[in-house]
Design a protein around this motif. Structure first.
Motif, PDB file in Angstrom:
ATOM      1  N   ASP A 159     -46.697  -8.747  31.944  1.00  0.00           N
ATOM      2  CA  ASP A 159     -46.252  -9.800  32.868  1.00  0.00           C
ATOM      3  C   ASP A 159     -45.728  -9.197  34.165  1.00  0.00           C
ATOM      4  OD1 ASP A 159     -46.903 -11.833  31.097  1.00  0.00           O
ATOM      5  OD2 ASP A 159     -44.857 -12.039  30.317  1.00  0.00           O
ATOM      6  N   ILE A 160     -44.901  -8.166  34.054  1.00  0.00           N
ATOM      7  CA  ILE A 160     -44.341  -7.519  35.247  1.00  0.00           C
ATOM      8  C   ILE A 160     -45.467  -6.976  36.120  1.00  0.00           C
ATOM      9  CG2 ILE A 160     -42.909  -5.612  36.091  1.00  0.00           C
ATOM     10  CD1 ILE A 160     -41.320  -5.906  33.391  1.00  0.00           C
ATOM     11  N   ALA A 161     -46.424  -6.307  35.488  1.00  0.00           N
ATOM     12  CA  ALA A 161     -47.540  -5.727  36.238  1.00  0.00           C
ATOM     13  C   ALA A 161     -48.413  -6.807  36.853  1.00  0.00           C
ATOM     14  CB  ALA A 161     -48.364  -4.827  35.331  1.00  0.00           C
ATOM     15  N   ALA A 162     -48.685  -7.863  36.110  1.00  0.00           N
ATOM     16  CA  ALA A 162     -49.562  -8.918  36.611  1.00  0.00           C
ATOM     17  C   ALA A 162     -48.934  -9.659  37.795  1.00  0.00           C
ATOM     18  CB  ALA A 162     -49.895  -9.899  35.486  1.00  0.00           C
ATOM     19  N   ILE A 163     -47.640  -9.941  37.705  1.00  0.00           N
ATOM     20  CA  ILE A 163     -46.952 -10.592  38.830  1.00  0.00           C
ATOM     21  C   ILE A 163     -47.009  -9.687  40.054  1.00  0.00           C
ATOM     22  CG2 ILE A 163     -44.699 -11.379  39.684  1.00  0.00           C
ATOM     23  CD1 ILE A 163     -44.113 -12.198  36.711  1.00  0.00           C
ATOM     24  N   THR A 164     -46.741  -8.410  39.848  1.00  0.00           N
ATOM     25  CA  THR A 164     -46.784  -7.452  40.954  1.00  0.00           C
ATOM     26  C   THR A 164     -48.174  -7.402  41.578  1.00  0.00           C
ATOM     27  OG1 THR A 164     -45.068  -6.104  39.912  1.00  0.00           O
ATOM     28  CG2 THR A 164     -46.451  -5.018  41.556  1.00  0.00           C
ATOM     29  N   ALA A 165     -49.198  -7.309  40.747  1.00  0.00           N
ATOM     30  CA  ALA A 165     -50.569  -7.191  41.252  1.00  0.00           C
ATOM     31  C   ALA A 165     -51.017  -8.468  41.952  1.00  0.00           C
ATOM     32  CB  ALA A 165     -51.508  -6.857  40.104  1.00  0.00           C
ATOM     33  N   PHE A 166     -50.700  -9.619  41.362  1.00  0.00           N
ATOM     34  CA  PHE A 166     -51.085 -10.886  41.980  1.00  0.00           C
ATOM     35  C   PHE A 166     -50.451 -11.033  43.358  1.00  0.00           C
ATOM     36  CE2 PHE A 166     -50.043 -15.384  42.765  1.00  0.00           C
ATOM     37  CZ  PHE A 166     -51.322 -15.898  42.867  1.00  0.00           C
ATOM     38  N   PHE A 167     -49.168 -10.700  43.452  1.00  0.00           N
ATOM     39  CA  PHE A 167     -48.517 -10.846  44.747  1.00  0.00           C
ATOM     40  C   PHE A 167     -48.905  -9.738  45.719  1.00  0.00           C
ATOM     41  CE2 PHE A 167     -46.299 -14.188  42.653  1.00  0.00           C
ATOM     42  CZ  PHE A 167     -46.144 -15.117  43.679  1.00  0.00           C
ATOM     43  N   GLY A 168     -49.460  -8.640  45.207  1.00  0.00           N
ATOM     44  CA  GLY A 168     -50.076  -7.678  46.117  1.00  0.00           C
ATOM     45  C   GLY A 168     -51.218  -8.317  46.871  1.00  0.00           C
ATOM     46  N   LEU A 169     -52.032  -9.112  46.165  1.00  0.00           N
ATOM     47  CA  LEU A 169     -53.093  -9.878  46.827  1.00  0.00           C
ATOM     48  C   LEU A 169     -52.486 -10.880  47.810  1.00  0.00           C
ATOM     49  CD1 LEU A 169     -56.150 -11.584  45.165  1.00  0.00           C
ATOM     50  CD2 LEU A 169     -54.626 -12.894  46.615  1.00  0.00           C
ATOM     51  N   SER A 170     -51.515 -11.645  47.332  1.00  0.00           N
ATOM     52  CA  SER A 170     -50.876 -12.665  48.165  1.00  0.00           C
ATOM     53  C   SER A 170     -50.269 -12.054  49.422  1.00  0.00           C
ATOM     54  CB  SER A 170     -49.803 -13.394  47.351  1.00  0.00           C
ATOM     55  OG  SER A 170     -49.185 -14.400  48.103  1.00  0.00           O
TER      56      SER A 170
END
Length: 200
Positions: A159-170
């Motif tokens: 979850d921590i990694a996915a939130i980080t990666a998604f908001f990297g796109l954002s």
């Protein structure tokens, strides 16, 4: 002087949007009292808007796991600060202040989470998020072990990694678009919210 543009790309009118986008935006407007600019600027491409919002909701509105809503926002704010994303720091900083009821927290987390008024557990969470954000190729078993030492499961690490990666796109898209934060976000969670006008 005219107000700055919300985006360097075309921003569609609400009336011109597909019904599902318009309904979601009006729902957010009713709840928040304004429309966050991200909803309007990304609507330039409706198919991508739908995919973006679906993944956003899957990550930030997820039931279960040990991350609170406030901790999810901490991850967004800390990593968005590292990515120099004005929109996400301001908008999610406002949400973080509201969830945690701490007016100073978002500024601390955005600049240097290791100096912020957070728990050791939250510091470990953000240490992992920042490594995913800035050096994901260096993530190793010791990083997962550090999280486990604070009670996080491997699913929490995902979850921590996915939130980080998604908001990297954002973050990157917001920077490319020149997405402007709503003025309302700057004071949210810092000062008492004004009463909503009575409806007939």
């Amino acid at each position: 002087m005219s107000p700055p543009a919300l985006s360097r790309f075309p921003v569609p009118e609400l009336k011109d949007l597909p019904d599902d986008l318009r309904a979601r935006i009006l729902e957010v407007q009713d709840k928040a009292g304004f429309v966050p600019n991200v909803f309007l600027t990304l609507a330039h491409r409706p198919a991508e808007w739908r995919a973006f919002m679906a993944y956003h909701d899957a990550l930030l509105l997820k039931e279960g796991g040990s991350l609170s809503k406030g901790e999810r926002e901490m991850i967004v704010v800390a990593t968005s600060g590292a990515n120099h994303c004005l929109y996400c720091v301001v908008a999610h900083g406002a949400i973080l202040r509201v969830y945690e009821k701490k007016p100073l927290l978002a500024d601390q987390v955005a600049i240097n989470h290791r100096k912020a008024d957070i728990t050791p557990r939250q510091r470990a969470m953000l240490d992992f998020a920042m490594k995913v954000c800035t050096a994901s190729h260096e993530v190793e078993e010791a990083d997962f072990a550090a999280l486990r030492g604070h009670g996080f499961s491997d699913e929490d690490a995902w979850d921590i990694a996915a939130i980080t990666a998604f908001f990297g796109l954002s973050n990157r898209m917001a920077n490319v678009m020149g997405m402007r934060p709503n003025d309302e976000f700057f004071l949210m969670g810092r000062v008492p919210r004004p009463p909503r006008p009575a409806t007939a």
